[in-house]
Write an enzyme that holds these catalytic residues in place. Sequence first.
Site, PDB file in Angstrom:
ATOM      1  N   GLU A  97      -8.166   3.051 -27.224  1.00  0.00           N
ATOM      2  CA  GLU A  97      -8.449   3.288 -25.935  1.00  0.00           C
ATOM      3  C   GLU A  97      -8.397   2.204 -25.101  1.00  0.00           C
ATOM      4  O   GLU A  97      -7.873   1.021 -25.473  1.00  0.00           O
ATOM      5  CB  GLU A  97      -9.903   3.558 -25.845  1.00  0.00           C
ATOM      6  CG  GLU A  97     -10.405   4.927 -26.527  1.00  0.00           C
ATOM      7  CD  GLU A  97     -11.800   5.264 -26.239  1.00  0.00           C
ATOM      8  OE1 GLU A  97     -11.986   6.547 -26.194  1.00  0.00           O
ATOM      9  OE2 GLU A  97     -12.786   4.356 -26.279  1.00  0.00           O
ATOM     10  N   CYS A 111      -7.594  -2.829 -18.491  1.00  0.00           N
ATOM     11  CA  CYS A 111      -8.422  -3.294 -19.515  1.00  0.00           C
ATOM     12  C   CYS A 111      -7.727  -2.898 -21.067  1.00  0.00           C
ATOM     13  O   CYS A 111      -7.716  -1.595 -21.188  1.00  0.00           O
ATOM     14  CB  CYS A 111      -9.934  -3.045 -19.704  1.00  0.00           C
ATOM     15  SG  CYS A 111     -10.648  -3.613 -21.288  1.00  0.00           S
ATOM     16  N   CYS A 118     -11.226  -3.498 -35.313  1.00  0.00           N
ATOM     17  CA  CYS A 118     -11.411  -4.965 -34.942  1.00  0.00           C
ATOM     18  C   CYS A 118     -12.324  -5.470 -36.464  1.00  0.00           C
ATOM     19  O   CYS A 118     -12.909  -5.074 -36.907  1.00  0.00           O
ATOM     20  CB  CYS A 118     -12.425  -5.364 -33.861  1.00  0.00           C
ATOM     21  SG  CYS A 118     -12.601  -6.947 -33.411  1.00  0.00           S
ATOM     22  N   CYS A 122     -18.733  -7.508 -34.715  1.00  0.00           N
ATOM     23  CA  CYS A 122     -20.095  -7.833 -33.964  1.00  0.00           C
ATOM     24  C   CYS A 122     -21.166  -6.630 -33.864  1.00  0.00           C
ATOM     25  O   CYS A 122     -20.429  -5.617 -33.851  1.00  0.00           O
ATOM     26  CB  CYS A 122     -19.386  -8.092 -32.463  1.00  0.00           C
ATOM     27  SG  CYS A 122     -18.349  -9.523 -32.242  1.00  0.00           S
ATOM     28  N   CYS A 125     -21.116  -3.920 -31.041  1.00  0.00           N
ATOM     29  CA  CYS A 125     -19.860  -3.635 -30.361  1.00  0.00           C
ATOM     30  C   CYS A 125     -19.474  -2.192 -31.104  1.00  0.00           C
ATOM     31  O   CYS A 125     -19.471  -2.427 -32.257  1.00  0.00           O
ATOM     32  CB  CYS A 125     -18.941  -4.582 -30.371  1.00  0.00           C
ATOM     33  SG  CYS A 125     -17.250  -4.139 -29.732  1.00  0.00           S
ATOM     34  N   CYS A 345     -17.761  -2.256 -21.348  1.00  0.00           N
ATOM     35  CA  CYS A 345     -17.551  -3.393 -22.738  1.00  0.00           C
ATOM     36  C   CYS A 345     -18.168  -2.746 -23.825  1.00  0.00           C
ATOM     37  O   CYS A 345     -19.508  -2.812 -23.576  1.00  0.00           O
ATOM     38  CB  CYS A 345     -18.183  -4.594 -21.828  1.00  0.00           C
ATOM     39  SG  CYS A 345     -17.386  -5.424 -20.706  1.00  0.00           S
TER      40      CYS A 345
END
Length: 353
Positions: A97, A111, A118, A122, A125, A345
Amino acid sequence: MTNRFFEHKVLEQIPAELSAILTELGLPRFCIRQLRRWIFARKTTSFDKMTDLSKETRKILTEQFGTIFQGKELTHDQSADLTEKLLIEWPDGERVECVLLRDDRNHRTACISTQIGCAMGCLFCASGMDGFVRNLTRGEILEQLLRLNSLLPDHERLTHVVVMGIGEPLLNLDTLLSALDEVTAPDGLNLSVRRVTISTVGIPSGIRKLAESVVCNGKKYKLAVSLHAPNDELRTRIIPQNRFSGIDEILKASDDYFEQTGRRVTFEYILIAGLNDQPEHVRQLVHLLKHRTAIVNLIPLNPVMELNFQTPSAKATARFAGQLESQGIQVKVRFRKGDQIGAACGQLRRIHR
Ligand code: SAH
């Protein structure tokens, strides 16, 4: 067309390579200039529409490269605050995205993602919840930018780029820097380096590598470091990657970046209610940053459905910000955007929600 394999992809090649390919194809030297103008300034997505190139040239380009974009736009969401989000699928079936943000200062910010998934894991997230698949290529990073740019009306252009989408940018740094070269090239997207921010989980070797690249290319991109906790015990709990570096190493590398570039580093700090938003955390954060030329960017946690973290109230956020400011730390509170469409975010994923 989609089943044919094209050896070269126009966005993957750096300008010198593209130039060499065009020469090999027997096309005139000025062709690259026109091609780049069509792609970057005129937001053209098809060789057919490049009307100042001869029909023959356009045919050769199509035969050689197929299409300019390699991905397919699967979904396009728009929210009431004018944020737009695209889900793009690449030819290997992997997806990312990317987001276009608008604000009332006429900023038009892209962005972008740098990896499929990833590896950082975290806890707060959504982007890392399904692990890491692969790095994005130069062309895939550029394609996100060009697609977001073309969501804007003809007379508008991207004004800022934030590398804050899916993935850890410093783990795909060479490719990212190659793509960002086009963001700042006068015949590319023509943005000032000051308007490009790279956000990292905080990998000291990567930060140093970025600082070294400034010596070679002079590009002083803005660096944002996701600190999120003021002591190693808590930070490692929410950012597993921290066990490899620790806060001290990250801050030292950030100091080097500041020395090398003269640009203040931003420390992002997500506020999670009851976890890292207490007075003791203010004290520890002040201790870490008071002798540094830095800015703290407070981000009240954006909710992620599967996760059991709470966002602090606006009042608690303001209190935390005020306490930092009263100790001489410069603070900005990040205004939440795009959360209605899962574009804020930490909410980006590889699937549509
Ligand atoms: N991987 C890079 C870029 C990621 S996203 C990094 O770690 O910096 C940009 C910012 O959003 C980071 O500071 C990231 O930690 C933060 N973020 C992640 N999840 C979030 C959430 N649920 N709410 C608010 N911010 C979040």
